[in-house]
Design a protein around this motif. Structure first.
Motif, PDB file in Angstrom:
ATOM      1  N   PRO A 207     -13.798   4.484   5.366  1.00 40.12           N
ATOM      2  CA  PRO A 207     -13.401   4.705   6.852  1.00 40.12           C
ATOM      3  C   PRO A 207     -12.960   3.613   7.561  1.00 40.12           C
ATOM      4  N   ILE A 208     -11.775   3.247   7.157  1.00 41.42           N
ATOM      5  CA  ILE A 208     -10.906   2.053   7.678  1.00 41.42           C
ATOM      6  C   ILE A 208      -9.338   2.662   7.908  1.00 41.42           C
ATOM      7  N   ALA A 209      -9.029   2.393   9.162  1.00 41.97           N
ATOM      8  CA  ALA A 209      -7.653   2.732   9.219  1.00 41.97           C
ATOM      9  C   ALA A 209      -6.781   1.318   9.834  1.00 41.97           C
ATOM     10  N   LEU A 210      -5.558   1.305   9.364  1.00 41.72           N
ATOM     11  CA  LEU A 210      -4.792   0.090   9.619  1.00 41.72           C
ATOM     12  C   LEU A 210      -4.167   0.406  11.269  1.00 41.72           C
ATOM     13  N   ALA A 211      -4.153  -0.508  12.003  1.00 42.14           N
ATOM     14  CA  ALA A 211      -3.768  -0.352  13.324  1.00 42.14           C
ATOM     15  C   ALA A 211      -2.325  -0.327  13.507  1.00 42.14           C
ATOM     16  N   PRO A 212      -1.623   0.576  13.917  1.00 39.53           N
ATOM     17  CA  PRO A 212      -0.252   0.804  13.917  1.00 39.53           C
ATOM     18  C   PRO A 212       0.640  -0.408  14.724  1.00 39.53           C
ATOM     19  N   MET A 213       0.551  -1.382  14.419  1.00 42.44           N
ATOM     20  CA  MET A 213       1.052  -2.716  15.140  1.00 42.44           C
ATOM     21  C   MET A 213       2.442  -2.776  15.265  1.00 42.44           C
ATOM     22  N   GLY A 214       3.076  -2.628  16.267  1.00 44.17           N
ATOM     23  CA  GLY A 214       4.647  -2.393  16.296  1.00 44.17           C
ATOM     24  C   GLY A 214       5.369  -3.433  15.614  1.00 44.17           C
ATOM     25  N   GLY A 215       6.058  -3.448  14.623  1.00 42.70           N
ATOM     26  CA  GLY A 215       7.054  -4.248  13.993  1.00 42.70           C
ATOM     27  C   GLY A 215       6.181  -4.854  12.835  1.00 42.70           C
ATOM     28  N   SER A 216       5.056  -4.903  12.935  1.00 40.33           N
ATOM     29  CA  SER A 216       4.278  -5.850  11.713  1.00 40.33           C
ATOM     30  C   SER A 216       3.542  -5.031  10.731  1.00 40.33           C
ATOM     31  N   ALA A 217       3.331  -3.805  11.111  1.00 43.58           N
ATOM     32  CA  ALA A 217       2.596  -2.697  10.297  1.00 43.58           C
ATOM     33  C   ALA A 217       3.706  -1.985   9.784  1.00 43.58           C
ATOM     34  N   GLY A 218       4.409  -2.457   8.843  1.00 47.48           N
ATOM     35  CA  GLY A 218       5.492  -1.806   8.107  1.00 47.48           C
ATOM     36  C   GLY A 218       5.092  -1.013   6.845  1.00 47.48           C
ATOM     37  N   GLY A 219       6.014  -0.436   6.187  1.00 49.84           N
ATOM     38  CA  GLY A 219       5.601   0.765   5.329  1.00 49.84           C
ATOM     39  C   GLY A 219       5.067   0.247   4.221  1.00 49.84           C
ATOM     40  N   ALA A 220       5.178  -1.144   3.787  1.00 49.59           N
ATOM     41  CA  ALA A 220       4.717  -1.976   2.485  1.00 49.59           C
ATOM     42  C   ALA A 220       3.072  -1.920   2.818  1.00 49.59           C
ATOM     43  N   LEU A 221       2.851  -2.354   4.131  1.00 49.09           N
ATOM     44  CA  LEU A 221       1.345  -2.664   4.385  1.00 49.09           C
ATOM     45  C   LEU A 221       0.627  -1.475   4.535  1.00 49.09           C
ATOM     46  N   ALA A 222       1.237  -0.392   5.212  1.00 55.07           N
ATOM     47  CA  ALA A 222       0.729   1.116   5.419  1.00 55.07           C
ATOM     48  C   ALA A 222       0.461   1.478   3.847  1.00 55.07           C
ATOM     49  N   ALA A 223       1.454   1.363   2.954  1.00 53.36           N
ATOM     50  CA  ALA A 223       1.083   1.913   1.594  1.00 53.36           C
ATOM     51  C   ALA A 223      -0.094   1.251   1.054  1.00 53.36           C
ATOM     52  N   ALA A 224      -0.185  -0.228   1.055  1.00 59.26           N
ATOM     53  CA  ALA A 224      -1.209  -0.933   0.611  1.00 59.26           C
ATOM     54  C   ALA A 224      -2.583  -0.708   1.010  1.00 59.26           C
ATOM     55  N   VAL A 225      -2.676  -0.329   2.372  1.00 60.91           N
ATOM     56  CA  VAL A 225      -3.879   0.039   3.069  1.00 60.91           C
ATOM     57  C   VAL A 225      -4.248   1.552   2.335  1.00 60.91           C
ATOM     58  N   SER A 226      -3.351   2.372   2.248  1.00 64.39           N
ATOM     59  CA  SER A 226      -3.592   3.736   1.583  1.00 64.39           C
ATOM     60  C   SER A 226      -3.999   3.451   0.252  1.00 64.39           C
ATOM     61  N   ARG A 227      -3.663   2.541  -0.608  1.00 65.38           N
ATOM     62  CA  ARG A 227      -3.792   2.429  -2.014  1.00 65.38           C
ATOM     63  C   ARG A 227      -5.234   1.881  -1.975  1.00 65.38           C
ATOM     64  N   GLY A 228      -5.739   1.034  -1.161  1.00 66.18           N
ATOM     65  CA  GLY A 228      -6.966   0.456  -1.036  1.00 66.18           C
ATOM     66  C   GLY A 228      -8.157   1.569  -0.682  1.00 66.18           C
ATOM     67  N   GLY A 229      -7.673   2.694  -0.170  1.00 61.87           N
ATOM     68  CA  GLY A 229      -8.797   3.813   0.215  1.00 61.87           C
ATOM     69  C   GLY A 229      -9.052   3.837   1.495  1.00 61.87           C
ATOM     70  N   GLY A 230      -8.069   3.280   2.441  1.00 59.65           N
ATOM     71  CA  GLY A 230      -7.888   3.571   4.060  1.00 59.65           C
ATOM     72  C   GLY A 230      -6.682   4.424   4.414  1.00 59.65           C
ATOM     73  N   LEU A 231      -6.660   4.496   5.549  1.00 58.70           N
ATOM     74  CA  LEU A 231      -5.318   5.237   6.347  1.00 58.70           C
ATOM     75  C   LEU A 231      -4.408   4.275   6.645  1.00 58.70           C
ATOM     76  N   GLY A 232      -3.304   4.193   6.069  1.00 61.34           N
ATOM     77  CA  GLY A 232      -2.227   3.051   6.412  1.00 61.34           C
ATOM     78  C   GLY A 232      -1.340   3.995   7.808  1.00 61.34           C
ATOM     79  N   LEU A 233      -1.396   3.267   8.648  1.00 60.08           N
ATOM     80  CA  LEU A 233      -0.802   3.976   9.829  1.00 60.08           C
ATOM     81  C   LEU A 233       0.464   2.994   9.999  1.00 60.08           C
ATOM     82  N   LEU A 234       1.770   3.439  10.082  1.00 57.90           N
ATOM     83  CA  LEU A 234       3.166   2.722  10.225  1.00 57.90           C
ATOM     84  C   LEU A 234       3.214   2.388  11.807  1.00 57.90           C
ATOM     85  N   GLY A 235       3.603   1.083  11.943  1.00 58.94           N
ATOM     86  CA  GLY A 235       3.699   0.832  13.294  1.00 58.94           C
ATOM     87  C   GLY A 235       5.029   0.907  14.088  1.00 58.94           C
TER      88      GLY A 235
END
Length: 308
Positions: free
Chosen positions: A7-35
């Motif tokens: 039950p973990i989501a990536l905060a969609p931080m403008g500019g710093s939460a890019g596609g690679a970070l969102a994808a990595a959070v999703s691979r880890g089992g969370g919800l990756g949100l693109l900023g």
């Protein structure tokens, strides 16, 4: 709702939460949100090519460029998150696409509006959060359960001051369905930040952070005045603290700020960081971090039951 392991989501931080970070959070089992910020086309088109798994996209509601939400929806995100501003004009667009509508709120008035608009998930952001948030709001501990009670069956994510599994466990104990985490994920291998920024976060302390409008005014940002920003220390904060009205009337300061950025005297952007920054001590891979946070939360909850 999203088929997550944790039950973990990536905060969609403008500019710093890019596609690679969102994808990595999703691979880890969370919800990756693109900023996506306001949805600048070139940035959005580039980063959307990198997302995968359970992912979504977040926008700054007050700054959304025409057609940006529709453009993101063409890539079939699982969710669209809207923060800071009136989400009303976009709610039906998101709902009609089949994506979940996630609305971040900073006070109970915004929470009631989110319920009325049919939010599928509500993010309750406390004032400990890094980056922008309520100028006059509640801290996470009292705010989250108030939003949980108001939201009824709508799942609530806690945000603000959560940087390890103990914070996630606390969010669950408060009645949240999970946590939306920002600053901790800025200090990961995949974050789109300058290495110096990541190192500053690792070295940062809670007492180094400050919530203020000074840096938005000095850099000529159009952020609405009701939202201040929590950052690490900065020379302009020391120089202008408590003098915001004077600063707003001095156009020369904005020219000086730009000149200082160009000559490298100050960072290109303020270093957004929440109050939990001193819990951040390394720069892991984001997928590994998701697993670590989940394991820490399980341990914390188990220990709490044993002590009860």
């Amino acid at each position: 709702m999203f088929g997550l392991r944790h039950p973990i989501a990536l905060a969609p931080m403008g500019g710093s939460a890019g596609g690679a970070l969102a994808a990595a959070v999703s691979r880890g089992g969370g919800l990756g949100l693109l900023g996506a910020g306001g949805g600048a086309r070139e940035w959005l088109d580039r980063e959307l090519r990198l997302v995968e798994g359970a992912w979504g996209v977040g926008f700054l509601t007050w700054a959304i460029e025409p057609g940006a939400v529709e453009r993101a929806l063409e890539h079939d995100p699982r969710a669209v998150m809207l923060s800071f501003g009136d989400p009303g004009p976009y709610a039906e667009i998101v709902h009609s696409s089949g994506a979940a509508l996630i609305l971040q709120v900073t006070d109970l008035e915004e929470a009631r509006r989110a319920v009325d608009l049919g939010a599928d998930v509500i993010v309750a952001q406390g004032t400990e959060a890094g980056g922008h948030g309520a100028r006059r709001g509640r801290s996470t501990l009292p705010f989250v359960p108030a939003v949980v009670d108001l939201a009824g069956p709508i799942p609530v994510l806690a945000a603000g001051g959560i940087a390890d599994g103990r914070g996630l466990a606390a969010a669950l104990a408060l009645g949240a369905a999970g946590a939306l985490i920002g600053t901790r994920f800025q200090a990961t291998a995949e974050a789109l930040v300058d290495p110096a920024v990541a190192r500053a976060i690792v070295a940062g302390r809670t007492e180094d952070t400050e919530r203020s409008r000074v840096l938005d005014i000095a850099r000529g940002s159009a952020w609405p005045a009701r939202y201040t920003a929590r950052t690490l220390g900065h020379p302009y904060l020391d120089r202008w603290r408590g003098r915001e009205a004077e600063l707003e009337g001095d156009a020369g300061v904005r020219e000086q700020y730009r000149a200082d950025v160009e000559r490298g005297a100050i960072p290109t952007l303020p270093i957004w960081a929440g109050e939990a920054v001193d819990l951040i001590t390394d720069l892991p891979l984001a997928a590994d971090l998701v697993e670590r946070l989940a394991a820490q939360a399980e341990t914390a909850l188990t220990n709490a039951v044993r002590r009860a």
